[in-house]
Design a protein around this motif. Structure first.
Motif, PDB file in Angstrom:
ATOM      1  N   ARG A   3       0.833  -1.203   0.000  1.00 21.54           N
ATOM      2  CA  ARG A   3       0.000   0.000   0.000  1.00 21.54           C
ATOM      3  C   ARG A   3       0.871   1.257   0.000  1.00 21.54           C
ATOM      4  NH1 ARG A   3      -5.645   1.328   1.998  1.00 21.54           N
ATOM      5  NH2 ARG A   3      -5.447   3.487   2.621  1.00 21.54           N
ATOM      6  N   GLN A   7       0.802   4.206  -2.793  1.00 19.20           N
ATOM      7  CA  GLN A   7       0.560   5.607  -2.472  1.00 19.20           C
ATOM      8  C   GLN A   7       1.708   6.493  -2.938  1.00 19.20           C
ATOM      9  OE1 GLN A   7      -0.622   5.882   1.619  1.00 19.20           O
ATOM     10  NE2 GLN A   7      -2.511   4.775   1.212  1.00 19.20           N
ATOM     11  N   SER A  28      -7.167  15.297  -7.577  1.00 19.63           N
ATOM     12  CA  SER A  28      -7.881  14.092  -7.174  1.00 19.63           C
ATOM     13  C   SER A  28      -6.942  13.123  -6.453  1.00 19.63           C
ATOM     14  CB  SER A  28      -8.499  13.414  -8.397  1.00 19.63           C
ATOM     15  OG  SER A  28      -9.106  12.208  -8.050  1.00 19.63           O
ATOM     16  N   PHE A  32      -7.055  12.219  -2.420  1.00 15.17           N
ATOM     17  CA  PHE A  32      -7.163  10.819  -2.019  1.00 15.17           C
ATOM     18  C   PHE A  32      -6.089  10.482  -0.995  1.00 15.17           C
ATOM     19  CE2 PHE A  32      -6.086   6.358  -2.266  1.00 15.17           C
ATOM     20  CZ  PHE A  32      -7.320   5.755  -2.125  1.00 15.17           C
ATOM     21  N   LEU A  33      -4.870  10.930  -1.246  1.00 17.55           N
ATOM     22  CA  LEU A  33      -3.780  10.666  -0.307  1.00 17.55           C
ATOM     23  C   LEU A  33      -4.034  11.331   1.044  1.00 17.55           C
ATOM     24  CD1 LEU A  33      -0.677  11.018  -2.641  1.00 17.55           C
ATOM     25  CD2 LEU A  33      -1.527   8.925  -1.568  1.00 17.55           C
ATOM     26  N   VAL A  35      -6.918  12.013   2.420  1.00 19.69           N
ATOM     27  CA  VAL A  35      -8.039  11.388   3.123  1.00 19.69           C
ATOM     28  C   VAL A  35      -7.746   9.940   3.504  1.00 19.69           C
ATOM     29  CG1 VAL A  35     -10.453  10.698   2.893  1.00 19.69           C
ATOM     30  CG2 VAL A  35      -9.715  12.914   2.034  1.00 19.69           C
ATOM     31  N   ASN A  36      -7.157   9.179   2.586  1.00 18.32           N
ATOM     32  CA  ASN A  36      -7.003   7.741   2.782  1.00 18.32           C
ATOM     33  C   ASN A  36      -5.578   7.265   2.977  1.00 18.32           C
ATOM     34  OD1 ASN A  36      -9.820   7.137   2.313  1.00 18.32           O
ATOM     35  ND2 ASN A  36      -9.417   7.697   0.204  1.00 18.32           N
ATOM     36  N   GLY A  37      -4.631   8.142   2.868  1.00 17.69           N
ATOM     37  CA  GLY A  37      -3.237   7.710   2.861  1.00 17.69           C
ATOM     38  C   GLY A  37      -2.728   7.237   4.198  1.00 17.69           C
ATOM     39  N   ILE A  38      -1.866   6.240   4.130  1.00 18.13           N
ATOM     40  CA  ILE A  38      -1.150   5.782   5.316  1.00 18.13           C
ATOM     41  C   ILE A  38      -0.171   6.881   5.725  1.00 18.13           C
ATOM     42  CG2 ILE A  38       0.532   4.109   6.183  1.00 18.13           C
ATOM     43  CD1 ILE A  38      -0.707   2.087   4.230  1.00 18.13           C
ATOM     44  N   LYS A  40       0.514  10.717   5.269  1.00 11.54           N
ATOM     45  CA  LYS A  40      -0.099  11.975   4.842  1.00 11.54           C
ATOM     46  C   LYS A  40       0.997  12.889   4.302  1.00 11.54           C
ATOM     47  CE  LYS A  40      -4.144  11.126   6.865  1.00 11.54           C
ATOM     48  NZ  LYS A  40      -5.164  10.524   6.130  1.00 11.54           N
TER      49      LYS A  40
END
Length: 110
Positions: A3, A7, A28, A32-33, A35-38, A40
């Motif tokens: 993951r 990323q 976009s 995404f990174l 909000v959802n990134g391991i 930041k």
């Protein structure tokens, strides 16, 4: 593929998209990174993405406002003042275009 590697690949694709002038694609991937990134993106990494958008001849106002909303602009200015990296005149101009209350808030945070 792990993951983290996925990323990082997305982060690099965001840079490429911004440099190519495809701001919506770059934004976009960046959002995404965030909000959802391991991992930041840091203030400096977001600044570098914004810088890529400027080099793509269409500076991303949305990314700049995202950095403002996340209160990262003072961090960027502090690091630049400390000589950790140089900022573009376009960034200073973008800060100057903010309303006076927002400018004051940013400068007070420095």
């Amino acid at each position: 593929m792990s993951r983290f590697v996925e990323q990082f690949d997305m982060f690099m694709k965001a840079h490429e998209a911004f440099k190519a002038g495809r701001n919506s694609e770059g934004l976009s991937a960046t959002l995404f990174l965030l909000v959802n990134g391991i991992v930041k993106p840091s203030a400096r990494e977001l600044y570098e993405l914004w810088e890529s958008s400027v080099y793509g001849d269409c500076g991303s106002e949305e990314l700049f406002l995202t950095m403002l909303d996340l209160e990262m602009i003072p961090d960027i200015l502090r690091e630049a003042k400390a000589g950790k990296f140089d900022i573009l005149k376009d960034f200073v101009d973008a800060v100057a275009r903010l309303d006076e209350d927002t400018q004051y808030k940013v400068l007070k945070a420095i």
